[in-house]
Design an enzyme around this catalytic site. Structure first.
Site, PDB file in Angstrom:
ATOM      1  CD  GLU A   1      34.195  39.114  44.508  1.00  0.00           C
ATOM      2  OE1 GLU A   1      35.174  40.082  44.278  1.00  0.00           O
ATOM      3  OE2 GLU A   1      33.316  39.129  44.855  1.00  0.00           O
TER       4      GLU A   1
ATOM      5  CE  LYS B   1      31.960  44.164  42.441  1.00  0.00           C
ATOM      6  NZ  LYS B   1      33.473  43.391  42.591  1.00  0.00           N
TER       7      LYS B   1
ATOM      8  NE  ARG C   1      40.414  43.414  45.825  1.00  0.00           N
ATOM      9  CZ  ARG C   1      39.663  44.129  46.210  1.00  0.00           C
ATOM     10  NH1 ARG C   1      39.922  44.594  47.506  1.00  0.00           N
ATOM     11  NH2 ARG C   1      38.263  44.354  45.763  1.00  0.00           N
TER      12      ARG C   1
END
Length: 217
Positions: free
Chosen positions: A49, A136, A53
Site C-alpha cells: 500500500e 479496513k 501523502r
C-alpha cells in the site's frame, strides 16, 4: 460494467490473503520505489500500500507496478480525483481511511477494488449494507485496538477486517489471532532510516519476519 461492491470485497480479500502484513508505505524518493518493492516482495509481502501523502507517491506506484510478484495499491484515497489518479498510475487496489458514497461510487466506476475504512459498528454496517464485507479497521489502536475489533466479531461475523494504525511487531499477533481479521497493515517493515540507507537486505529481513506472523490458537 462497473465493479460491484461484492466483487470489490472479493478481490481485496484475495489481495489481503497473500500475507499477514500489508506494508503501509510513505515514499519520498521515487528512486527507492523499485528496490523497496523488490525487497518487500522477496521477503514474502507481495501486497503493498503506497499512501498518497507525498508528491512521489503516484510515480512510485507506476514504478512498483512493474515489479514481478507485487500487487501495488494506493492508500489514503479520499476523493474521486484520487481514485482516477491511482488507477491511471497502475494501482490494482485502493485503501481509504473511511468511506463516502462519492468515493465508493468512483472506485466502482473505475473498477478499482477498494478496502474502505470503518472504525465503528455503524460505519461497518453501512458499508455492509452496500455490499462491502472486507474492511479496513482504522485507526486501529486509537479505536480500541484488538479488544474493540474482537467485540465486533460476534454481532458482525460476516465482516472481515484489515486493522491499520498503530500496528507493530509487538501487537500484530493479538490482531491476527482474531476470527474477523485476515491481515494487518503496518509501516515498521520499511522504516525511513533503512530506506534512506538503501538497506534493502535489512528491509527484506523485516518483511520475512512479518510474513511469518500468523494466527495462533
Amino acid at each position: 460494467m462497473a465493479l460491484t461492491p461484492s466483487d470489490a470485497s472479493r478481490l481485496t480479500r484475495e489481495v489481503c490473503a497473500f500475507a499477514p502484513i500489508v506494508p503501509v508505505l510513505v515514499i519520498d524518493d521515487v528512486d527507492a520505489a523499485r528496490p523497496l518493492a523488490e525487497a518487500l516482495v522477496a521477503g514474502g509481502l507481495p501486497a503493498l500500500e503506497v499512501t498518497l501523502r507525498t508528491p512521489a507517491a503516484l510515480p512510485a506506484i507506476r514504478t512498483m507496478a512493474e515489479v514481478a510478484g507485487g500487487y501495488v495499491g494506493a492508500g489514503t484515497l479520499v476523493t474521486p480525483k484520487d481514485v482516477r489518479a491511482a488507477k491511471e498510475a497502475g494501482a490494482t487496489f485502493g485503501v481509504s481511511p473511511g468511506a463516502t458514497d462519492e468515493l465508493l461510487a468512483a472506485c466502482e466506476k473505475e473498477d478499482l477494488p477498494l478496502l474502505p475504512g470503518a472504525a465503528t459498528a455503524s460505519e461497518a454496517m453501512r458499508l455492509l449494507s452496500r455490499g462491502y464485507d472486507m474492511l479496513k479497521f482504522f485507526p486501529a489502536e486509537a479505536s480500541g485496538g484488538a479488544p474493540a475489533l474482537n467485540a465486533l466479531a460476534a454481532p458482525l461475523p460476516q465482516i472481515t477486517f484489515c486493522p491499520t494504525g498503530g500496528i507493530s511487531p509487538g501487537n500484530a499477533t493479538a490482531y491476527l489471532r482474531l476470527p474477523n481479521v485476515l491481515c494487518a497493515g503496518g509501516s515498521w517493515v520499511a522504516p525511513k532510516n533503512l530506506v534512506a540507507a538503501k538497506d534493502w537486505s535489512g528491509i527484506e529481513a523485516l518483511a520475512r519476519a512479518a510474513s511469518e506472523l500468523g494466527k495462533t490458537q
